[in-house]
Every structure is written in structure tokens, then in C-alpha cells.
Design a protein around this motif. Structure first.
Motif, PDB file in Angstrom:
ATOM      1  N   LEU A   9       0.832  -1.203   0.000  1.00 18.41           N
ATOM      2  CA  LEU A   9       0.000   0.000   0.000  1.00 18.41           C
ATOM      3  C   LEU A   9       0.866   1.254   0.000  1.00 18.41           C
ATOM      4  O   LEU A   9       0.739   2.126   0.853  1.00 18.41           O
ATOM      5  CB  LEU A   9      -0.936  -0.004   1.214  1.00 18.41           C
ATOM      6  CG  LEU A   9      -1.926  -1.175   1.284  1.00 18.41           C
ATOM      7  CD1 LEU A   9      -2.734  -1.100   2.568  1.00 18.41           C
ATOM      8  CD2 LEU A   9      -2.834  -1.200   0.060  1.00 18.41           C
ATOM      9  N   TYR A  21      -1.830   2.152  -2.606  1.00 15.08           N
ATOM     10  CA  TYR A  21      -2.926   2.621  -1.758  1.00 15.08           C
ATOM     11  C   TYR A  21      -4.130   3.083  -2.586  1.00 15.08           C
ATOM     12  O   TYR A  21      -5.252   2.606  -2.363  1.00 15.08           O
ATOM     13  CB  TYR A  21      -2.442   3.737  -0.837  1.00 15.08           C
ATOM     14  CG  TYR A  21      -3.351   4.037   0.322  1.00 15.08           C
ATOM     15  CD1 TYR A  21      -3.081   3.525   1.591  1.00 15.08           C
ATOM     16  CD2 TYR A  21      -4.486   4.828   0.177  1.00 15.08           C
ATOM     17  CE1 TYR A  21      -3.912   3.786   2.673  1.00 15.08           C
ATOM     18  CE2 TYR A  21      -5.320   5.096   1.239  1.00 15.08           C
ATOM     19  CZ  TYR A  21      -5.029   4.576   2.491  1.00 15.08           C
ATOM     20  OH  TYR A  21      -5.864   4.841   3.547  1.00 15.08           O
ATOM     21  N   ILE A  26      -5.724  -7.121   3.191  1.00 15.63           N
ATOM     22  CA  ILE A  26      -4.618  -6.244   2.825  1.00 15.63           C
ATOM     23  C   ILE A  26      -3.418  -6.484   3.735  1.00 15.63           C
ATOM     24  O   ILE A  26      -3.548  -6.925   4.874  1.00 15.63           O
ATOM     25  CB  ILE A  26      -5.028  -4.755   2.899  1.00 15.63           C
ATOM     26  CG1 ILE A  26      -5.446  -4.376   4.335  1.00 15.63           C
ATOM     27  CG2 ILE A  26      -6.127  -4.445   1.891  1.00 15.63           C
ATOM     28  CD1 ILE A  26      -5.645  -2.873   4.525  1.00 15.63           C
ATOM     29  N   HIS A  27      -2.239  -6.170   3.188  1.00 14.27           N
ATOM     30  CA  HIS A  27      -1.002  -6.264   3.979  1.00 14.27           C
ATOM     31  C   HIS A  27       0.008  -5.262   3.446  1.00 14.27           C
ATOM     32  O   HIS A  27       0.139  -5.054   2.241  1.00 14.27           O
ATOM     33  CB  HIS A  27      -0.396  -7.666   3.896  1.00 14.27           C
ATOM     34  CG  HIS A  27       0.960  -7.760   4.545  1.00 14.27           C
ATOM     35  ND1 HIS A  27       1.118  -7.920   5.912  1.00 14.27           N
ATOM     36  CD2 HIS A  27       2.214  -7.665   4.022  1.00 14.27           C
ATOM     37  CE1 HIS A  27       2.420  -7.946   6.190  1.00 14.27           C
ATOM     38  NE2 HIS A  27       3.091  -7.785   5.066  1.00 14.27           N
ATOM     39  N   ASP A  28       0.727  -4.662   4.377  1.00 15.66           N
ATOM     40  CA  ASP A  28       1.855  -3.800   4.043  1.00 15.66           C
ATOM     41  C   ASP A  28       2.839  -3.887   5.204  1.00 15.66           C
ATOM     42  O   ASP A  28       2.445  -4.182   6.344  1.00 15.66           O
ATOM     43  CB  ASP A  28       1.400  -2.348   3.831  1.00 15.66           C
ATOM     44  CG  ASP A  28       2.497  -1.471   3.228  1.00 15.66           C
ATOM     45  OD1 ASP A  28       2.564  -1.400   1.981  1.00 15.66           O
ATOM     46  OD2 ASP A  28       3.283  -0.885   4.001  1.00 15.66           O
ATOM     47  N   CYS A  49      -2.005   0.202   6.833  1.00 16.50           N
ATOM     48  CA  CYS A  49      -3.093  -0.775   6.744  1.00 16.50           C
ATOM     49  C   CYS A  49      -4.279  -0.370   7.615  1.00 16.50           C
ATOM     50  O   CYS A  49      -5.441  -0.455   7.190  1.00 16.50           O
ATOM     51  CB  CYS A  49      -2.587  -2.156   7.155  1.00 16.50           C
ATOM     52  SG  CYS A  49      -1.425  -2.895   5.990  1.00 16.50           S
ATOM     53  N   VAL A  84      -7.232  -6.634   7.792  1.00 15.08           N
ATOM     54  CA  VAL A  84      -5.782  -6.450   7.829  1.00 15.08           C
ATOM     55  C   VAL A  84      -5.143  -7.737   8.365  1.00 15.08           C
ATOM     56  O   VAL A  84      -5.579  -8.261   9.392  1.00 15.08           O
ATOM     57  CB  VAL A  84      -5.389  -5.262   8.735  1.00 15.08           C
ATOM     58  CG1 VAL A  84      -3.870  -5.121   8.806  1.00 15.08           C
ATOM     59  CG2 VAL A  84      -6.032  -3.971   8.215  1.00 15.08           C
TER      60      VAL A  84
END
Length: 352
Positions: free
Chosen positions: A43, A48, A66-68, A74, A86
Motif C-alpha cells: 500500500l 494505496y 490487505i497487507h503492508d 493498513c 488487515v
């Protein structure tokens, strides 16, 4: 979870060796698969807004993981959008979704993420899903690394991998007007096109896997050169006493017209929405342009091609990155490197 760096050549071997080794099963994947599921990894400045467009345009009943590496990003994303989960590691994404998109900075990031997603090679039994997993990598990396990740994905039988780097910058990502260059087998084109179209205005299928990357690198090689040429030409005209906007208007109705002259003009004030008019903030950083240029030159060299102009262009971008006052700006700041003096030197770069 941050992945440790691994050599590209070891990816496929390590994945295959895991087949015979001990495996562990997770209990994370327990939800119903009646609706579609998506995963988004990375992201950053591009990822993003891409993830935002995807979440906004898919049905509310669809799930999104989602993952960052930056958990704060997140949490911010999840607070802004409903239907988002997340996760702390990318394996959880691979286990829970059918379509996984990755937008990562460097080849080793892509390799590390895929090693974590594909090991152990038990995705098909860990979490049954409605259709075969599709991994779409939108990162701009070298062709060899992409081919190796694709082979690792396919050889373990856990899904299909395609490359789909994009063009259009942060503005295009935010507005959903990106162009995706796709490398995929014919049978995956329609499925991938439907997903990518949610984040862009055009998807171009260029051929088999790695074709998208080859097209992207050729495009960005040309962009790197036309940006330098535009910066030099504008600097010439302004130094000769020409009005910058009048010069740009003329170029953009003549044979010199190009994206750096028309949309991303390097002279402050010529195009109000261009990074140059905002202290060279935003846009496409010189560091990223240098990275893509090097990747294009590397791929060219592997095919026995000598990129004559690229050799000098690389030196120019490297010199900009070595300049403390110019480093980290949009790549149109090359204009300042050449000494653009339509305004006081460096005025506006630091909000002065």
C-alpha cells in the motif's frame, strides 16, 4: 512481517523442497466462499489508491484482505473502507483469497513475498476456493525475476501468475485511469482484464508472461529519455529569453509534443497540475525513474542490445539523486539540474 532477502535463483528450489518437508496448517481460512475474495499486498504511493479503487468498485459482499510492511497504513486503509481485513503476514492472504495483487518496489520484495505465500505448498488443501488462484503482480521488476516467480507459482500447482505493471503515476492510480501492460496466457486475459479494469482505463495484453514487463520497461526507457530532452529544450528556450508557457504551447502543437512537455512539463507554472508547479513534489520520483531505466538497460543487455542513449541518461538521473537539493523529487526536476532559471534557483523546491 518483514521478509528477509533471498537470492532469486533459490526461490523455485526452496519451494519445491518444501513439498517433501513438514507442513503446517493454519486455521485462519474458515469463512464462506460464496462471494469473491481479493488480496492486496503493498500500500505505497501507487498501491494505496489502487486498492481504494478496487475496494470501492467490487460488491460490498466481496471480501478484501490487505497487507503492508507499515501496519499504520493498513489500519488507516481499513478505517476508511468497510469490508477490509488487515493481516500480519502474506501467507494469510494467499490462504484466504482467489485473486492476489502485489504492488512492490524491488525484485527482492516480490521474491520474498511469493516465497512466504507459496510455502508450504498446501494452499489447495489449506483453504478450498471457488476458482484457481490468480496472482497479479503489478510491480515493475526485472524480467528474469518475474519469470522465476511465475515458474515457482506454476510448478507448485498453487495458482497462476501474470505480470501487469502499470503506467499513469500517482494521479492515474488515484483517478483510476492507469494503463496496465499485461503478460498472460490467453485463457487468463478476460479474468485479469475484469479485475485490472477496476483500477485503470486501459488494459493492453502484450503476450505471454513477462510481456507486460517488457512493454513497461520499453515505455519507461523512452519516457526517461524524452523527459531529459524536454528539460533541455525548455531550459534552452527560457535561457534564450522565451516565455516558458508560450514555448510549451508551441511544442505541444508541433512535432516535439510528448508527455513530459504536455502533461508533466518541468518548468514551474507552465502546467498547474504538474509536480514542477508544486515544488517537484508528488509524481514519479527520480529514484524510481533511475530504477526502471536500469532494469530496461539490463533486459536489453541480456538480449545483446546496447542502449546508447540510456547510458548517458542513467548518469544524469544518478547525478540528480546525488544532489541533496534535488534528491527525492519528481523526475522532471532534471530541469533544475540543467540550471533552469525561469525563477530564482530552487525557489519553490522547499516551499520558499
Amino acid at each position: 512481517m518483514r521478509a528477509s532477502s533471498i537470492p532469486a535463483s533459490s526461490l523455485r528450489q526452496s519451494l519445491r523442497s518444501a513439498v517433501a518437508g513438514p507442513t503446517s496448517r493454519r486455521t485462519f481460512a474458515t469463512q464462506s466462499r460464496l462471494q469473491a475474495s481479493y488480496g492486496f499486498i503493498g500500500l505505497g504511493r501507487m498501491g494505496y489508491p489502487m486498492a481504494k479503487n478496487l475496494r470501492t468498485k467490487i460488491p460490498s459482499s466481496d471480501t478484501m484482505f490487505i497487507h503492508d510492511v507499515n501496519p499504520t497504513i493498513c489500519e488507516k486503509f481499513a478505517s476508511e473502507h468497510k469490508g477490509v481485513t488487515v493481516v500480519e503476514d502474506v501467507r494469510a492472504i494467499a490462504e484466504n483469497v482467489e485473486t492476489i495483487l502485489t504492488v512492490l518496489p524491488e525484485p527482492h520484495h516480490v521474491q520474498n513475498v511469493f516465497q512466504q505465500m507459496l510455502r508450504p505448498p498446501t494452499l489447495l488443501t489449506d483453504a478450498p476456493i471457488k476458482q484457481e488462484r490468480l496472482f497479479i503482480d503489478c510491480s515493475t521488476i526485472d524480467v528474469r525475476s518475474s519469470a522465476e516467480v511465475a515458474e515457482a507459482t506454476h510448478s507448485t500447482g498453487q495458482g497462476k501468475f501474470i505480470d501487469a505493471p502499470m503506467s499513469g503515476g500517482v494521479v492515474g492510480a488515484s483517478n483510476g485511469t492507469l494503463t496496465f501492460m499485461m503478460g498472460a496466457p490467453p485463457e487468463l486475459v478476460d479474468r485479469a482484464n475484469a479485475i485490472l479494469s477496476l483500477m485503470g482505463k486501459r488494459v493492453v495484453h502484450l503476450g505471454a508472461q513477462t510481456s507486460g514487463l517488457k512493454g513497461k520497461l520499453a515505455n519507461n526507457y523512452l519516457l526517461a529519455l524524452t523527459n531529459i530532452a524536454t528539460c533541455e529544450a525548455m531550459n534552452m528556450g527560457v535561457t534564450w529569453g522565451l516565455d516558458a508557457k508560450a514555448l510549451a504551447d508551441m511544442i505541444n502543437t508541433a512535432t516535439g509534443k510528448c508527455w513530459p512537455s504536455e502533461v508533466n512539463n518541468p518548468v514551474p507554472g507552465v502546467v498547474p497540475t504538474a509536480p514542477a508547479s508544486n515544488g517537484y513534489e508528488g509524481g514519479f520520483g527520480t529514484e524510481l525513474m533511475l530504477k526502471d531505466l536500469k532494469l530496461a538497460m539490463q533486459a536489453a543487455a541480456e538480449q545483446g542490445i546496447i542502449p546508447e542513449l540510456g547510458i548517458h541518461a542513467k548518469d544524469i538521473y544518478q547525478a540528480v539523486e546525488n544532489d541533496a537539493e534535488l534528491k527525492g523529487r519528481d523526475f522532471s526536476v532534471v530541469y533544475r539540474y540543467f540550471g533552469g532559471k525561469n525563477t530564482d534557483k530552487l525557489k519553490g523546491l522547499n516551499g520558499q
